[in-house]
Design a protein around this motif. Structure first.
Motif, PDB file in Angstrom:
ATOM      1  N   MET A  69       4.190  18.394  37.937  1.00 31.29           N
ATOM      2  CA  MET A  69       4.484  17.675  39.174  1.00 31.29           C
ATOM      3  C   MET A  69       3.362  17.932  40.179  1.00 31.29           C
ATOM      4  SD  MET A  69       8.503  17.508  40.005  1.00 31.29           S
ATOM      5  CE  MET A  69       8.919  19.226  39.959  1.00 31.29           C
ATOM      6  N   ASN A  70       3.332  17.086  41.170  1.00 35.58           N
ATOM      7  CA  ASN A  70       2.239  17.084  42.128  1.00 35.58           C
ATOM      8  C   ASN A  70       2.638  17.795  43.427  1.00 35.58           C
ATOM      9  OD1 ASN A  70       0.187  16.413  43.885  1.00 35.58           O
ATOM     10  ND2 ASN A  70       0.011  14.325  43.150  1.00 35.58           N
ATOM     11  N   GLY A  71       1.889  18.817  43.826  1.00 34.86           N
ATOM     12  CA  GLY A  71       2.156  19.556  45.059  1.00 34.86           C
ATOM     13  C   GLY A  71       1.718  18.820  46.308  1.00 34.86           C
ATOM     14  N   GLN A  72       1.167  17.594  46.145  1.00 39.85           N
ATOM     15  CA  GLN A  72       0.734  16.814  47.296  1.00 39.85           C
ATOM     16  C   GLN A  72       1.838  15.900  47.820  1.00 39.85           C
ATOM     17  OE1 GLN A  72      -2.715  14.772  45.805  1.00 39.85           O
ATOM     18  NE2 GLN A  72      -4.027  16.560  46.047  1.00 39.85           N
ATOM     19  N   ASN A  73       2.921  15.737  47.064  1.00 40.11           N
ATOM     20  CA  ASN A  73       4.019  14.850  47.471  1.00 40.11           C
ATOM     21  C   ASN A  73       5.234  15.669  47.886  1.00 40.11           C
ATOM     22  OD1 ASN A  73       2.579  12.485  46.892  1.00 40.11           O
ATOM     23  ND2 ASN A  73       3.097  12.660  44.731  1.00 40.11           N
ATOM     24  N   ARG A  74       5.706  15.430  49.101  1.00 38.66           N
ATOM     25  CA  ARG A  74       6.823  16.191  49.660  1.00 38.66           C
ATOM     26  C   ARG A  74       8.103  16.022  48.837  1.00 38.66           C
ATOM     27  NH1 ARG A  74      10.678  16.591  53.835  1.00 38.66           N
ATOM     28  NH2 ARG A  74      10.266  18.320  55.233  1.00 38.66           N
ATOM     29  N   ASP A  75       8.293  14.829  48.236  1.00 35.77           N
ATOM     30  CA  ASP A  75       9.498  14.567  47.449  1.00 35.77           C
ATOM     31  C   ASP A  75       9.620  15.488  46.240  1.00 35.77           C
ATOM     32  OD1 ASP A  75      10.253  12.555  49.170  1.00 35.77           O
ATOM     33  OD2 ASP A  75       9.582  10.919  47.877  1.00 35.77           O
ATOM     34  N   ASN A  76       8.507  16.035  45.763  1.00 35.65           N
ATOM     35  CA  ASN A  76       8.523  16.900  44.582  1.00 35.65           C
ATOM     36  C   ASN A  76       8.926  18.335  44.902  1.00 35.65           C
ATOM     37  OD1 ASN A  76       7.581  14.749  43.096  1.00 35.65           O
ATOM     38  ND2 ASN A  76       5.461  15.428  43.094  1.00 35.65           N
ATOM     39  N   ILE A  77       9.005  18.677  46.191  1.00 37.73           N
ATOM     40  CA  ILE A  77       9.195  20.071  46.598  1.00 37.73           C
ATOM     41  C   ILE A  77      10.542  20.225  47.287  1.00 37.73           C
ATOM     42  CG2 ILE A  77       8.259  21.937  48.008  1.00 37.73           C
ATOM     43  CD1 ILE A  77       5.514  20.462  47.645  1.00 37.73           C
ATOM     44  N   LYS A  78      11.323  21.204  46.815  1.00 35.39           N
ATOM     45  CA  LYS A  78      12.645  21.478  47.374  1.00 35.39           C
ATOM     46  C   LYS A  78      12.781  22.992  47.572  1.00 35.39           C
ATOM     47  CE  LYS A  78      14.264  17.216  46.576  1.00 35.39           C
ATOM     48  NZ  LYS A  78      13.154  16.409  47.028  1.00 35.39           N
ATOM     49  N   PRO A  79      13.547  23.418  48.570  1.00 37.68           N
ATOM     50  CA  PRO A  79      13.814  24.857  48.703  1.00 37.68           C
ATOM     51  C   PRO A  79      14.439  25.403  47.420  1.00 37.68           C
ATOM     52  CG  PRO A  79      14.483  23.693  50.678  1.00 37.68           C
ATOM     53  CD  PRO A  79      14.118  22.637  49.657  1.00 37.68           C
ATOM     54  N   GLY A  80      14.020  26.602  47.032  1.00 41.82           N
ATOM     55  CA  GLY A  80      14.517  27.226  45.814  1.00 41.82           C
ATOM     56  C   GLY A  80      13.630  27.000  44.609  1.00 41.82           C
ATOM     57  N   LEU A  81      12.615  26.159  44.753  1.00 43.78           N
ATOM     58  CA  LEU A  81      11.702  25.845  43.658  1.00 43.78           C
ATOM     59  C   LEU A  81      10.618  26.914  43.561  1.00 43.78           C
ATOM     60  CD1 LEU A  81      11.536  23.401  41.725  1.00 43.78           C
ATOM     61  CD2 LEU A  81       9.905  22.402  43.292  1.00 43.78           C
ATOM     62  N   SER A 119       4.893  15.076  56.863  1.00 48.35           N
ATOM     63  CA  SER A 119       4.451  13.809  56.272  1.00 48.35           C
ATOM     64  C   SER A 119       4.853  13.759  54.791  1.00 48.35           C
ATOM     65  CB  SER A 119       2.947  13.636  56.425  1.00 48.35           C
ATOM     66  OG  SER A 119       2.268  14.627  55.714  1.00 48.35           O
ATOM     67  N   PRO A 120       4.998  12.556  54.225  1.00 49.75           N
ATOM     68  CA  PRO A 120       5.445  12.425  52.827  1.00 49.75           C
ATOM     69  C   PRO A 120       4.440  12.933  51.811  1.00 49.75           C
ATOM     70  CG  PRO A 120       4.994  10.261  53.788  1.00 49.75           C
ATOM     71  CD  PRO A 120       4.883  11.265  54.895  1.00 49.75           C
ATOM     72  N   ASN A 121       3.147  12.999  52.186  1.00 47.80           N
ATOM     73  CA  ASN A 121       2.152  13.568  51.273  1.00 47.80           C
ATOM     74  C   ASN A 121       0.994  14.146  52.077  1.00 47.80           C
ATOM     75  OD1 ASN A 121       0.382  11.249  51.790  1.00 47.80           O
ATOM     76  ND2 ASN A 121       1.800  10.142  50.468  1.00 47.80           N
ATOM     77  N   HIS A 122       0.228  15.012  51.414  1.00 50.54           N
ATOM     78  CA  HIS A 122      -0.931  15.634  52.054  1.00 50.54           C
ATOM     79  C   HIS A 122      -1.966  15.912  50.971  1.00 50.54           C
ATOM     80  CE1 HIS A 122      -3.489  18.485  54.143  1.00 50.54           C
ATOM     81  NE2 HIS A 122      -2.919  18.099  55.257  1.00 50.54           N
ATOM     82  N   PRO A 123      -3.229  15.520  51.185  1.00 48.78           N
ATOM     83  CA  PRO A 123      -4.252  15.643  50.138  1.00 48.78           C
ATOM     84  C   PRO A 123      -4.538  17.085  49.692  1.00 48.78           C
ATOM     85  CG  PRO A 123      -5.238  14.995  52.220  1.00 48.78           C
ATOM     86  CD  PRO A 123      -3.757  14.913  52.405  1.00 48.78           C
ATOM     87  N   HIS A 124      -4.268  18.074  50.544  1.00 53.09           N
ATOM     88  CA  HIS A 124      -4.546  19.466  50.176  1.00 53.09           C
ATOM     89  C   HIS A 124      -3.303  20.211  49.726  1.00 53.09           C
ATOM     90  CE1 HIS A 124      -7.978  18.618  53.047  1.00 53.09           C
ATOM     91  NE2 HIS A 124      -8.541  18.766  51.859  1.00 53.09           N
ATOM     92  N   GLY A 125      -2.168  19.528  49.676  1.00 56.66           N
ATOM     93  CA  GLY A 125      -0.914  20.155  49.257  1.00 56.66           C
ATOM     94  C   GLY A 125       0.042  20.285  50.427  1.00 56.66           C
ATOM     95  N   ILE A 126       1.325  20.214  50.123  1.00 58.36           N
ATOM     96  CA  ILE A 126       2.373  20.336  51.144  1.00 58.36           C
ATOM     97  C   ILE A 126       2.469  21.795  51.573  1.00 58.36           C
ATOM     98  CG2 ILE A 126       4.855  20.087  51.563  1.00 58.36           C
ATOM     99  CD1 ILE A 126       3.357  17.410  51.281  1.00 58.36           C
ATOM    100  N   LYS A 127       2.511  22.035  52.874  1.00 59.07           N
ATOM    101  CA  LYS A 127       2.595  23.395  53.399  1.00 59.07           C
ATOM    102  C   LYS A 127       4.045  23.871  53.354  1.00 59.07           C
ATOM    103  CE  LYS A 127      -0.126  24.740  56.740  1.00 59.07           C
ATOM    104  NZ  LYS A 127      -0.704  24.971  58.083  1.00 59.07           N
TER     105      LYS A 127
END
Length: 65
Positions: A1-13, A40-48
């Protein structure tokens, strides 16, 4: 999965982040997501994110559960 898209990241992951002071070396820190800090829904350097340990960084890898 891609760490640049917010939809891919959830608490507990379980993820690997790069902290600000490790961006030059690319050293990764593994941990469990506590909070998503990027709005933001995505970020080129990864979601913080903030890990449960309190460390903050941008997601580079997402580990499958």
């Amino acid at each position: 999965m891609n760490g640049q898209n917010r939809d891919n990241i959830k608490p507990g992951l379980r993820v690997a982040i790069v902290q600000k002071h490790h961006q030059g070396t690319g050293e990764l820190t593994e941990g469990i997501v506590a909070d998503i800090l990027t709005n933001s829904p995505n970020h080129p350097h990864g979601i913080k994110v903030r890990l449960e340990t309190g460390e903050v960084g941008r997601v580079q890898e997402i580990y499958e559960e």
